[in-house]
Design a protein around this motif. Structure first.
Motif, PDB file in Angstrom:
ATOM      1  N   HIS A 371       0.841  -1.278  -0.171  1.00  0.00           N
ATOM      2  CA  HIS A 371      -0.202  -0.008   0.091  1.00  0.00           C
ATOM      3  C   HIS A 371       0.884   1.258   0.016  1.00  0.00           C
ATOM      4  O   HIS A 371       1.451   1.545   1.029  1.00  0.00           O
ATOM      5  N   VAL A 406     -10.219   4.524   7.678  1.00  0.00           N
ATOM      6  CA  VAL A 406      -9.444   2.983   7.997  1.00  0.00           C
ATOM      7  C   VAL A 406      -9.753   2.800   9.338  1.00  0.00           C
ATOM      8  O   VAL A 406     -10.156   1.290   9.458  1.00  0.00           O
ATOM      9  N   GLU A 409     -13.302   1.152   8.932  1.00  0.00           N
ATOM     10  CA  GLU A 409     -13.286  -0.214   8.310  1.00  0.00           C
ATOM     11  C   GLU A 409     -12.835  -1.517   8.943  1.00  0.00           C
ATOM     12  O   GLU A 409     -13.293  -2.411   8.861  1.00  0.00           O
ATOM     13  N   CYS A 410     -11.515  -0.980   9.702  1.00  0.00           N
ATOM     14  CA  CYS A 410     -11.470  -2.283  10.798  1.00  0.00           C
ATOM     15  C   CYS A 410     -12.371  -2.586  11.758  1.00  0.00           C
ATOM     16  O   CYS A 410     -12.560  -3.828  11.932  1.00  0.00           O
ATOM     17  N   GLN A 413     -15.079  -4.825  10.724  1.00  0.00           N
ATOM     18  CA  GLN A 413     -14.392  -6.221  10.537  1.00  0.00           C
ATOM     19  C   GLN A 413     -14.196  -6.801  11.695  1.00  0.00           C
ATOM     20  O   GLN A 413     -13.623  -7.981  11.892  1.00  0.00           O
ATOM     21  N   ASN A 453      -7.440  -4.770   4.287  1.00  0.00           N
ATOM     22  CA  ASN A 453      -8.722  -4.594   3.470  1.00  0.00           C
ATOM     23  C   ASN A 453      -9.102  -3.393   3.794  1.00  0.00           C
ATOM     24  O   ASN A 453      -9.534  -2.693   2.670  1.00  0.00           O
ATOM     25  N   ALA A 454      -8.965  -2.681   4.868  1.00  0.00           N
ATOM     26  CA  ALA A 454      -9.273  -1.312   5.237  1.00  0.00           C
ATOM     27  C   ALA A 454      -8.643  -0.346   4.420  1.00  0.00           C
ATOM     28  O   ALA A 454      -9.287   0.440   3.511  1.00  0.00           O
ATOM     29  N   THR A 456      -7.275  -0.916   1.368  1.00  0.00           N
ATOM     30  CA  THR A 456      -7.772  -1.342  -0.043  1.00  0.00           C
ATOM     31  C   THR A 456      -9.094  -0.486  -0.442  1.00  0.00           C
ATOM     32  O   THR A 456      -9.205   0.119  -1.348  1.00  0.00           O
ATOM     33  N   LYS A 457      -9.863  -0.602   0.723  1.00  0.00           N
ATOM     34  CA  LYS A 457     -11.161  -0.002   0.407  1.00  0.00           C
ATOM     35  C   LYS A 457     -11.182   1.514   0.405  1.00  0.00           C
ATOM     36  O   LYS A 457     -11.668   2.087  -0.298  1.00  0.00           O
ATOM     37  N   VAL A 458     -10.440   2.002   1.585  1.00  0.00           N
ATOM     38  CA  VAL A 458     -10.432   3.441   1.551  1.00  0.00           C
ATOM     39  C   VAL A 458      -9.215   4.106   0.707  1.00  0.00           C
ATOM     40  O   VAL A 458      -9.666   5.188   0.001  1.00  0.00           O
ATOM     41  N   CYS A 459      -7.862   3.392   0.537  1.00  0.00           N
ATOM     42  CA  CYS A 459      -7.211   4.378  -0.217  1.00  0.00           C
ATOM     43  C   CYS A 459      -6.871   3.644  -1.628  1.00  0.00           C
ATOM     44  O   CYS A 459      -5.991   4.251  -2.597  1.00  0.00           O
ATOM     45  N   GLY A 460      -7.472   2.802  -1.931  1.00  0.00           N
ATOM     46  CA  GLY A 460      -7.398   2.028  -3.234  1.00  0.00           C
ATOM     47  C   GLY A 460      -6.187   1.059  -3.367  1.00  0.00           C
ATOM     48  O   GLY A 460      -5.494   0.800  -2.467  1.00  0.00           O
TER      49      GLY A 460
END
Ligand SMILES: Cc1ncc(COP(=O)(O)O)c(C=O)c1O
Length: 460
Positions: A371, A406, A409-410, A413, A453-454, A456-460
């Motif tokens: 990342h 982030v 998102e964690c 999960q 995962n977070a 990837t979702k938030v920052c691409g």
């Protein structure tokens, strides 16, 4: 335990909370539409909320506190036994657990000698500041009273503790502050003030000396520093820093106060953070991990040389430390602290912290490969940070909303992580991890997967 609540339906509790509890660090408007989170149970590294959701707690109670993990019956029993025998007497008198814990603690702190009990990290630091001020009055006619603190460090929430706070956004709207506190530059090598250099640590320490010389060494009584800056972004000290700081303190006769409120008792893989760097402090403060949150306790620990100055002249009615903390006399605190320390020793948790800390840093560095948003990974033991940036070249920090996304998102999960928050105008961009000292490889893998995962979702 009978709290007259139905554990299968805690909606009444949630409503009572919504109606009457003022939560720490919280904007309450959201609770008009969203339920406040109520944590009802903990076991090991996990907690459960009032709705039955299970979380892996990667921040030891939110604020790096529950070092030995949740549900420790032996600590609860030690506290109970102590409370039914003797719960409280002012600490002008001693207590059995107070004396025994002080002795055990001093065994872990070569060069230190006296323990002053109170209730919170802020209070422990304030006690140290009062000790410094009283020495200034007794020895230097009040002149050597200034206390230096560092940009990005935090030492507590009371007005005087905030006066020594290097997190400027935290101070906004709470001034005016106590006079006599002077800021020195931070030591974040990642954000070097001197560009890339081989001797950043020495330069950062010499910058403190510049402040001392500008203020006048005969006006500076002490310097308070975190061994590893915690809430300011998990800043590990650069090479050469502490040796130079110690040398500067000796040169100008300045007391060195180490704030171990977060690092204290095992978090970094040694009993105390400062013990990694070969330094000898004059004052050490600690709170959170001392009893892992099973009872409130904090300690201000001094050398015998500091203590001696408060008993030198018994004919002078002002010559002793004229300070008291009512709840510093609660016997539950040292009773819990003794058992907490026994657990750390018996379960070899310091070794676990070192091994698992290395694993956590290596896993975070893997994430950094993947990342681009991770600009820097730092850590000492189970105390790690990942700084998020918009661009690795410019190191421009991400906006706080990104860091918080982030974290959210964690949470979604089932993993609770922390982050620098509302502390700086720009640098609220570090994810913070401080799982319990019992943390396993599987726990770490779960934490790292959630962050992966977070991101990837938030920052691409
Ligand atoms: C390094 C440090 N010192 C002092 C404190 C203040 O401790 P307390 O909240 O117990 O007053 C904190 C709290 O987060 C801290 O992180």
């Amino acid at each position: 335990m009978n709290l007259s609540v139905n554990m299968n339906d805690l909606s009444d509790v949630i409503e009572s909370d919504r109606a009457h509890v003022w939560h720490h660090l919280s904007q309450h408007k959201k609770y008009e539409t969203v339920d406040p989170m109520i944590i009802v149970e903990g076991k090991g590294i996990h907690v459960w909320d009032a709705k039955g959701n299970k979380y892996l707690d990667a921040v030891s109670g939110g604020v790096w506190t529950v070092n030995v993990g949740y549900g420790r019956e032996s600590i609860a029993n030690a506290v109970r036994d102590q409370l039914v025998k003797m719960n409280y007497f002012s600490n002008a008198a001693g207590s059995i657990p107070g004396a025994l814990f002080a002795e055990k603690l001093i065994e872990k702190m070569p060069g230190m000698s006296r323990v002053y009990f109170s209730n919170s990290g802020s209070e422990a630091n304030e006690k140290a500041y009062k000790i410094v001020r009283q020495i200034a009055h007794n020895k230097y006619d009040g002149k050597k009273h200034k206390i230096l603190y560092r940009d990005r460090d935090y030492h507590g929430t009371t007005i005087t503790a905030l006066s020594s706070c290097g997190q400027h956004q935290r101070k906004d709207q709470y001034g005016p502050f106590t006079p006599g506190f002077v800021e020195v530059p931070h030591c974040s090598e990642y954000r070097s003030q001197y560009g890339p250099c081989d001797d950043y640590g020495v330069k950062a320490a010499r910058a403190i000396e510049d402040v001392i010389l500008a203020e006048g060494p005969d006006t500076v009584g002490a310097m308070v520093l975190e061994p590893v800056t915690a809430g300011g972004g998990v800043i590990t000290p650069p090479e050469g820093y502490w040796e130079t700081v110690q040398e500067i303190c000796k040169k100008y006769d300045i007391l060195l106060q180490i704030d171990e409120v977060v690092c204290g008792l095992g978090r970094t893989g040694k009993w105390f953070g400062y013990q990694h760097y070969g330094i000898q402090p004059d004052l050490v403060t600690m709170a959170k991990g001392v009893a892992s949150g099973y009872a409130a306790i904090s300690c201000t620990v001094t050398t015998e040389a500091v203590f001696e100055q408060f008993k030198a002249d018994p004919t002078d009615p002002m010559s002793y430390f004229r300070d008291i903390s009512t709840f510093g006399g609660c016997a539950a605190g040292p009773a819990a602290a003794l058992e907490n320390m026994r657990i750390i020793e018996e379960e070899n948790l310091l070794d676990n912290v070192t091994r698992m800390g290395d694993y956590l840093v290596s896993r975070l560095n893997e994430l950094k490969e993947k990342h681009q948003a991770i600009g820097d990974v730092r850590g000492k033991g189970l105390f790690c940070g990942a700084e998020l940036v918009v661009d690795r070249e410019t190191k421009e920090p991400v906006d706080e909303s990104v860091t918080q996304a982030v974290v959210a998102e964690c949470f979604a999960q089932g993993v609770i992580i922390g982050a620098t928050n509302r502390s700086f105008a720009k640098l609220n961009n570090t994810l913070c991890l401080s799982p319990a000292l019992i943390c396993t490889k599987d726990n770490i893998d779960e934490i790292v997967t959630a962050i992966d995962n977070a991101l990837t979702k938030v920052c691409g």
